[in-house]
Each structure stands twice: as structure tokens, then as C-alpha cells.
Design a protein around this motif. Structure first.
Motif, short mmCIF file in Angstrom:
data_model
loop_
_atom_site.label_atom_id
_atom_site.label_comp_id
_atom_site.label_asym_id
_atom_site.label_seq_id
_atom_site.Cartn_x
_atom_site.Cartn_y
_atom_site.Cartn_z
N ASP A 120 1.21 -1.33 0.40
CA ASP A 120 0.15 0.04 -0.03
C ASP A 120 0.78 0.99 0.05
O ASP A 120 0.89 1.60 -1.04
CB ASP A 120 -1.17 0.27 1.55
CG ASP A 120 -2.00 -0.77 0.91
OD1 ASP A 120 -1.99 -1.44 0.20
OD2 ASP A 120 -2.53 -1.52 2.08
N ALA A 121 1.82 1.47 0.63
CA ALA A 121 3.15 2.30 1.03
C ALA A 121 3.14 2.66 -0.62
O ALA A 121 3.54 4.05 -1.05
CB ALA A 121 4.22 2.62 2.29
N TYR A 122 3.79 1.39 -0.99
CA TYR A 122 4.57 1.69 -2.44
C TYR A 122 3.94 2.35 -3.31
O TYR A 122 4.56 3.73 -3.82
CB TYR A 122 4.75 0.50 -2.50
CG TYR A 122 6.74 -0.27 -2.26
CD1 TYR A 122 7.27 0.51 -1.04
CD2 TYR A 122 6.59 -1.51 -1.80
CE1 TYR A 122 8.55 0.12 -1.07
CE2 TYR A 122 7.73 -1.90 -1.89
CZ TYR A 122 8.34 -1.03 -0.61
OH TYR A 122 9.98 -1.67 -0.14
N LEU A 123 2.41 1.94 -3.57
CA LEU A 123 1.71 2.40 -4.45
C LEU A 123 1.26 3.53 -4.48
O LEU A 123 0.98 4.73 -4.96
CB LEU A 123 0.20 0.82 -4.54
CG LEU A 123 0.73 -0.27 -5.15
CD1 LEU A 123 -0.73 -1.24 -4.83
CD2 LEU A 123 1.67 -0.14 -6.59
N GLU A 124 0.92 3.89 -2.85
CA GLU A 124 0.14 5.28 -2.61
C GLU A 124 1.36 6.84 -2.81
O GLU A 124 1.97 7.72 -3.82
CB GLU A 124 0.39 5.50 -1.40
CG GLU A 124 -0.57 4.79 -0.77
CD GLU A 124 -1.00 4.87 0.95
OE1 GLU A 124 -0.10 5.71 1.52
OE2 GLU A 124 -2.21 4.39 1.17
N LEU A 125 3.16 5.60 -3.13
CA LEU A 125 3.78 7.05 -3.74
C LEU A 125 4.04 6.68 -5.10
O LEU A 125 5.36 7.18 -5.26
CB LEU A 125 5.13 6.06 -2.86
CG LEU A 125 5.50 6.71 -0.72
CD1 LEU A 125 6.53 6.41 0.07
CD2 LEU A 125 5.18 8.28 -0.45
N GLY A 126 3.21 5.59 -6.17
CA GLY A 126 4.09 5.72 -7.29
C GLY A 126 4.89 5.06 -7.79
O GLY A 126 4.99 5.29 -8.18
N ILE A 127 5.30 3.85 -6.71
CA ILE A 127 6.06 2.56 -7.76
C ILE A 127 5.72 1.85 -6.45
O ILE A 127 4.86 1.53 -6.18
CB ILE A 127 7.70 2.99 -6.15
CG1 ILE A 127 8.84 1.87 -7.03
CG2 ILE A 127 7.33 2.84 -5.02
CD1 ILE A 127 9.72 2.79 -6.89
#
Length: 502
Positions: free
Chosen positions: A85-92
Motif C-alpha cells: 500500500d505504501a509503495y503504490l501510494e508513492l507511485g512505485i
């Protein structure tokens, strides 16, 4: 004088930012990690991120238990969900590495790193397959099939090394790969799976991996390997020193899979260099230096000639394979230290992120691109001596004739060298504090920013004469844009203090 062509040679590949490495993925639960990744994505914008330990005990996925005399397994994705979730929220997006072995599923007790990742084969390949299946099924259910199909899935890490795979048993790795790859395809045929993720010096594994895949009809969607250019470690307390090969050695390593796999079933597959750096050690001071940025500049400029992606190992000094770092600057792999202090190599990547889409030319010390709106960007770097026998040239000159359609051009130059964009220099001058106080940390953040200057340059016959003198170990970015003068005709700088016109 180098005359830069007006017509593009092609598109400038973004293979350099398609993936970046990280310490074990469990670290993504920490605030400093997420703050660092947020900054990284703001300035650079990597596409994927790869790290170890997705299935290790620290992520808590594999949870066996007994109930009414029967052994069962419960799978928990509490941490996996938070990390992704944290990765996708940061665009990666994640580049999934399947490993290491959960302790309760492992056939042995051999571990690697301070955080003890188990590196033995599974005691039951059936249970390993079930773990892979339920993990990927969960990810598809949570994030959607179209999304997860964009996440490459790599089987294990450096199985050619006995530290990372018990006895470096190649046949045992092939068995693990076969079970895993078929399981991935059972979840969905469109998921990407590959390997063998070997370290440098084991290229014959590629040959045998291709033979094995063809003989056993095993799915392989991409080929992966690692690249480092350092020699044996000379140990000192909490650090190492190493010799370095010329940077051409890294590019040669990038080229190895395509060279060796010609004529095999794997010949036309994407090649991912899922780890690369100069030193393979997380405590080598070379990583923190301006030298390092200038050393790696030609790799980032030319790496796409040989690989579809090449993943810098790693984005942050939050790493911990050799234990918790003992000082802010300690030779960590990261582009950023703890507390988000930018290193010179960070700026090399940030400069590349500001390059244009059209490739105009590339040389041994420069790269020139153009944006769709006409801006031209020049990345230049000073040559270095990786042998250490000389400090490298004190000055390096480069003169380019750059096409730009205007009467004048605005030139913005951003510089990293021994004095600019180099917080390590300031840190050493303040006494190398292991844990800087708040005001010292503020100074280091300021010192980490590139030097910047700007000027107007004349344009003659649609070209700018750009003369650059680079300091030792300098990497510089020059952004040229056409000047469109909008000052009113009555404006007179000579009357700034109210004087009458002459």
C-alpha cells in the motif's frame, strides 16, 4: 568543439529508473524509510522497487499451527499489505523477489545477514508452492490482476553463492525455480516470472539455466543477474576498502545475459539487472562520495544498450544487512542517508530525471537530450581514475555546439563535486559526528544541495556555444531554454534607484 546534431538519434531510454533496490521490505513499515521514498519519488520517480525478505519471518506471512492434532498453516498479509500500500501510494510498484525461506518451512537452519534470512530449500516443495500460490492469489484479489501482471516476480536471490542458497546447490535451485514458476502460472498465465538472479562471476549459471528451462519446459519471462565492480574487501572496524574495476566492467556485466543466451530459448527475453553498484558491501565509504557519482554516470547513460532495467542497490541507507549503522555516513549503499541527506549519486539520478525524451547525442563524458517544448539538457561528468593511482584530473573541459531555436538562451547549471552537493565533505569538516545534532543535520541538508548558477548565452545560426569546465569528480546538468523577452519597453535597469535616463 563537439557539434550536437539537431535531429534526434532516437528516444532517451528510462531503463535507469525502471527499478531501484531496497533493504529488506519489512523496513518499509518505518517512518524514515517512507519519508525517504517519498522524497526519492518526488525528485526521481522510479517505476519499481525490489528488496529481500518478502517471505522471511519478519513479514509474518507463513504461520503454522496445530489444531485438534492436525498441523495447519495460516497465512497473514498484515505487513505485506502495509508495505505494498505504501509503495503504490508513492507511485512505485513492487518487483517481487520470492524469498527467503520461512523458518518453519525451511529444511535447515542456515541464515544470512544480521536479520537472519533463512537460505535453505523448503522441507516441502508442496508447502512452498502453496505459500507462493496463496501469496500471489491474495495480491491479485487485493490489487487486481491487471496491476499485479505489471510486477515482475523473481525466484530467490543469488543462488550461486553458498551464503544465499545452501551449498550453492544449482540442481536444488532449478527444482525450486521449476516448482515456483509453474505455481505462478497456475495463478495466472500473464504473471511475469524469472531468474536466476545470480551474482557476478557465475555467468555459466545462465547457460545451464537456459538448458534446464528448455529441457524441462519451464516458464521464464525474463532473465536477471547482478553487477558489481569491486574487488576483495579490506576490512577495518565497521567498514571496508576495495579496489574498483573500470566502469566499463559494469557495462560488460550488463551485456552478459544477451551475449551468452544467443541461440537459446531465452535469447529474446527482457534482461533485468536487479542489483548493481560499485561495491557489493554496505559499509564502503566510496558510496558516499562525489567520485562515485562521476564513476557511475557513464553506466546510467549507456546501460540501456544492454539491459531493459538496471536497479541501483539501494535507494536508502536504511538497510541493516550488516547490522544497524554506527554513523550517519558509513559507506551505505543508499542514494540517501538516514534522515534524507542526499548523496552525490542521488543528484546524478535527479539530474537524469530532468533530461528530455529525445536523445541528441552521447559521448564518453556527456549526454544531450531535448524536451518536446524545445529545452535542451546536457549532462556532463569529469573522468575518474578508479585505480586510485591518481586523484583524477583537477579540471576537465568540454565544448559543445548545441542546437536551440532562439536569439538567446537561458542556461541553468546545477553542479555536484567535492564542494557542492556533497554533504559528506561538510560532515567531515564538522568532525564526522556519528549522530548529528539537529542544527548539524540542518547544515548537512543545506550542504547536500547542488551548486547552481545561471546566465544568458547568445545564439548564432540556431546554436549555442556551450563551454564547460568541470572540477575534479564533477557531475553537472545544464538546462538550456529559449529566451522569450517579456520585459516592457520602458524598463531601464539604469533607473533602478530613480536616476534620470542619460
Amino acid at each position: 568543439m563537439i557539434r550536437v546534431p539537431a535531429e534526434p538519434a532516437g528516444r532517451f531510454s528510462d531503463a535507469w529508473r525502471r527499478c531501484v533496490g531496497t533493504g529488506r521490505v519489512e523496513l518499509a513499515l518505518r517512518r524514515d524509510y517512507q519519508d525517504s521514498l517519498r522524497l526519492l519519488q518526488q525528485d526521481i520517480g522510479f517505476r519499481h522497487i525490489r528488496g529481500h525478505g518478502l517471505l522471511s519471518d519478519g513479514m509474518g506471512v507463513y504461520r503454522p499451527y496445530e489444531w485438534q492434532g492436525e498441523r495447519r498453516v495460516r497465512h497473514s498479509f498484515s505487513y505485506v499489505d502495509q508495505v505494498i500500500d505504501a509503495y503504490l501510494e508513492l507511485g512505485i510498484r513492487p518487483f517481487l523477489e520470492l524469498g527467503f525461506m520461512p523458518g518453519e518451512l525451511a529444511s535447515g537452519e542456515q541464515t544470512v545477514f544480521w536479520w537472519r534470512g533463512n537460505v535453505t530449500p523448503p522441507r516441502s516443495h508442496q508447502e512452498w508452492a502453496a505459500l507462493v500460490r496463496v501469496t500471489l492469489t491474495h495480491l491479485v484479489d487485493r490489487y487486481g490482476l491487471d496491476e499485479v501482471r505489471t510486477w515482475p516476480i523473481e525466484v530467490w536471490n543469488e543462488p550461486n553463492l553458498p551464503d544465499f542458497w545452501q551449498d550453492a546447490d544449482e540442481s536444488a535451485y532449478h527444482r525450486l525455480y521449476e516448482v515456483t514458476a509453474h505455481t505462478v502460472k497456475e495463478v495466472d498465465a500473464g504473471l511475469q516470472v524469472g531468474g536466476p538472479a545470480i551474482s557476478p562471476g557465475a555467468d555459466e549459471w545462465l547457460d545451464r539455466f537456459a538448458e534446464f528451462a528448455e529441457h524441462r519446459d519451464v516458464p521464464v519471462d525474463f532473465v536477471s543477474k547482478h553487477a558489481y565492480s569491486s574487488g576483495p574487501a579490506q576490512h577495518v572496524p565497521f567498514g571496508v576498502h576495495q579496489t574498483l574495476a573500470p566502469v566499463s566492467d559494469l557495462l560488460a556485466q550488463f551485456a552478459t545475459p544477451r551475449d551468452r543466451l544467443k541461440g537459446t530459448r531465452l535469447a529474446e527475453l527482457p534482461v533485468h539487472i536487479t542489483e548493481f553498484n560499485s561495491s557489493y558491501r554496505p559499509d564502503n565509504p566510496i558510496h558516499d562520495t562525489a567520485f562515485h557519482a562521476a564513476y557511475l554516470a557513464p553506466v546510467l547513460a549507456a546501460g540501456a544498450d544492454h539491459a531493459d532495467s538496471f536497479s541501483y542497490w539501494t535507494f536508502s541507507d536504511m538497510f541493516e544487512e550488516a547490522g544497524v549503522p554506527t554513523a550517519l555516513f558509513h559507506g551505505g549503499f543508499g542514494l540517501l542517508t538516514h534522515r534524507q541527506v542526499k548523496k552525490p549519486t542521488y543528484h546524478l539520478y535527479a539530474f537524469l530525471a530532468r533530461m528530455g525524451e529525445e536523445l541528441l547525442t552521447r559521448g564518453e563524458d556527456h549526454l544531450v537530450t531535448r524536451h518536446a517544448d524545445g529545452r535542451v539538457t546536457v549532462l556532463a561528468w569529469a573522468p575518474v581514475d578508479p585505480t586510485g593511482e591518481t586523484p583524477g584530473p583537477e579540471r576537465h573541459t568540454l565544448r559543445l555546439s548545441v542546437p536551440i531555436g532562439a536569439g538567446e538562451a537561458f542556461a541553468l547549471r546545477s553542479t555536484v563535486d567535492e564542494e557542492h552537493g556533497n554533504a559528506r565533505t561538510a560532515w567531515q569538516r564538522m568532525g564526522s559526528p556519528r549522530s548529528p545534532r539537529r542544527h548539524q543535520l540542518d547544515v548537512l541538508h543545506e550542504a547536500s544541495e547542488p551548486g547552481r548558477r545561471h546566465e544568458r548565452l547568445p545564439v548564432e545560426d540556431g546554436r549555442v556555444d556551450l563551454a564547460l569546465t568541470l572540477a575534479r569528480h564533477e557531475v553537472t546538468l545544464v538546462e538550456l531554454s529559449p529566451v522569450e523577452e517579456e520585459a516592457p519597453e520602458w524598463w531601464d535597469e539604469g533607473r533602478l534607484l530613480g536616476r534620470e535616463p542619460q
